[in-house]
Design a protein around this motif. Sequence first.
Motif, short mmCIF file in Angstrom:
data_model
loop_
_atom_site.label_atom_id
_atom_site.label_comp_id
_atom_site.label_asym_id
_atom_site.label_seq_id
_atom_site.Cartn_x
_atom_site.Cartn_y
_atom_site.Cartn_z
N LEU A 229 6.14 7.98 -0.02
CA LEU A 229 4.99 7.26 0.54
C LEU A 229 3.68 8.04 0.39
O LEU A 229 2.60 7.44 0.39
N CYS A 230 3.77 9.36 0.28
CA CYS A 230 2.56 10.17 0.04
C CYS A 230 2.16 10.13 -1.43
O CYS A 230 1.05 10.52 -1.79
N SER A 231 3.09 9.73 -2.28
CA SER A 231 2.84 9.81 -3.72
C SER A 231 2.23 8.51 -4.26
O SER A 231 2.29 7.46 -3.61
N ASP A 232 1.72 8.60 -5.48
CA ASP A 232 1.14 7.42 -6.12
C ASP A 232 2.22 6.42 -6.53
O ASP A 232 1.91 5.28 -6.88
N LEU A 233 3.49 6.82 -6.50
CA LEU A 233 4.58 5.89 -6.83
C LEU A 233 4.61 4.71 -5.85
O LEU A 233 5.13 3.65 -6.17
N SER A 234 4.05 4.90 -4.67
CA SER A 234 4.07 3.84 -3.65
C SER A 234 2.68 3.23 -3.47
O SER A 234 2.36 2.71 -2.39
N ASP A 235 1.85 3.27 -4.52
CA ASP A 235 0.43 2.92 -4.32
C ASP A 235 0.15 1.45 -4.00
O ASP A 235 -0.98 1.12 -3.65
N LYS A 236 1.17 0.60 -4.09
CA LYS A 236 0.95 -0.80 -3.66
C LYS A 236 1.85 -1.15 -2.47
O LYS A 236 2.09 -2.34 -2.21
N VAL A 237 2.32 -0.14 -1.75
CA VAL A 237 3.19 -0.38 -0.59
C VAL A 237 2.38 -0.13 0.68
O VAL A 237 1.94 0.99 0.93
N THR A 238 2.18 -1.17 1.48
CA THR A 238 1.48 -0.97 2.76
C THR A 238 1.91 -2.01 3.79
O THR A 238 2.38 -3.10 3.43
N GLY A 239 1.79 -1.63 5.07
CA GLY A 239 2.13 -2.55 6.16
C GLY A 239 3.63 -2.73 6.34
O GLY A 239 4.06 -3.69 6.97
N GLN A 240 4.43 -1.81 5.80
CA GLN A 240 5.88 -2.00 5.77
C GLN A 240 6.63 -1.04 6.69
O GLN A 240 6.15 0.04 7.00
N VAL A 241 7.83 -1.48 7.06
CA VAL A 241 8.78 -0.59 7.73
C VAL A 241 9.93 -0.37 6.75
O VAL A 241 10.61 -1.32 6.36
N LEU A 242 10.11 0.87 6.31
CA LEU A 242 11.13 1.19 5.30
C LEU A 242 12.27 1.97 5.97
O LEU A 242 12.02 2.99 6.61
N PHE A 243 13.48 1.46 5.83
CA PHE A 243 14.61 2.06 6.54
C PHE A 243 15.27 3.18 5.74
O PHE A 243 15.57 3.00 4.56
N VAL A 244 15.50 4.30 6.41
CA VAL A 244 16.31 5.39 5.84
C VAL A 244 17.46 5.56 6.83
O VAL A 244 17.38 6.35 7.78
N ASP A 245 18.49 4.74 6.67
CA ASP A 245 19.54 4.70 7.70
C ASP A 245 20.93 4.45 7.11
O ASP A 245 21.81 3.95 7.81
N ALA A 246 21.11 4.78 5.83
CA ALA A 246 22.40 4.58 5.15
C ALA A 246 22.82 3.11 5.18
O ALA A 246 24.00 2.80 5.03
#
Length: 257
Positions: A229-246
């Motif tokens: 999310l800090c990187s430019d790879l996510s430059d069009k991702v906003t307003g989201q909840v992204l799960f890291v929960d297996a």
Amino acid sequence: MISLAGKRILVLGVASAESIAWATAQGLAHCGAEVHISYQQRFRSRVMQLLHEVPGLIAGAHRCDVTNDAEIQQMFQAIGGPLHSLIHGVGYAPPETFGKPIYEVTPEEFSQAALISAHSLLRVTRFALPFLVAGSSITTLTYLGGQRVVPGYRMMGIAKAALEATVRELAVDVGHHGVRVNAVSAGPVATLSAMALPSFSTMLEQYPRISPLHAPITTHDVAKMCAFLCSDLSDKVTGQVLFVDAGYSALGAYPPA
Ligand SMILES: NC(=O)c1ccc[n+]([C@@H]2O[C@H](COP(=O)([O-])OP(=O)(O)OC[C@H]3O[C@@H](n4cnc5c(N)ncnc54)[C@H](O)[C@@H]3O)[C@@H](O)[C@H]2O)c1
């Protein structure tokens, strides 16, 4: 590994070696970012010890209570600009709220949890905005209890629901500055705050047993999503909840124990 070379990042909320914020700060620094951290005064000596163990890795450590405008302002002045990312790893609910019915939560307890866990994202952003450049990102940490009832999470569930709504509202209001805002919803990890939850050991046991990946969640797993999310790879991702929960949050029913 994602490269964050040339990026200056502030990670709020380091309290101990187990903090998600600490794993994230180290992970981002290993990706090449200049990383600053913040801590609450009561955790100062622990944090100084952590810095001592990784000399030169972290560019600066700043005292900051998110309920104190003067401390927030001083921190941003000390760090200066430009700033490319902000990680908000701060959360709190009075421990007594975990052990009583939700209708017994007092106005003071409710306000304190919402103020520290949700409103602080807005408060910190207000001071950060003059330093954040176009293309930068703000990431906060949430839990499934903000969307569904998780036994014992109670007041923190309400605070996380407010935090996730705050993420969406804030994403709209800072989007025209080119700033993105997202939340990472992490599965249970044994940290100081998490251990205060009476139901935490059950949560910790359930995830590897029930989740699609049958794996525990580590602070390192959360740190990797923060790096994305800090990187430019996510430059069009906003307003989201992204799960890291297996994959736990994808389940609608659980197999018998
Ligand atoms: N550990 C988990 O299982 C888990 C899962 C999902 C989300 N989270 C969230 O991750 C975030 C980080 O928590 P953690 O699990 O790493 O625990 P932690 O105890 O290491 O971190 C919590 C941080 O919040 C800070 N904080 C509390 N009140 C503050 C205030 N007034 N001003 C400034 N800082 C304040 C503490 O100093 C501490 O650094 C929290 O928002 C938590 O809800 C944790």
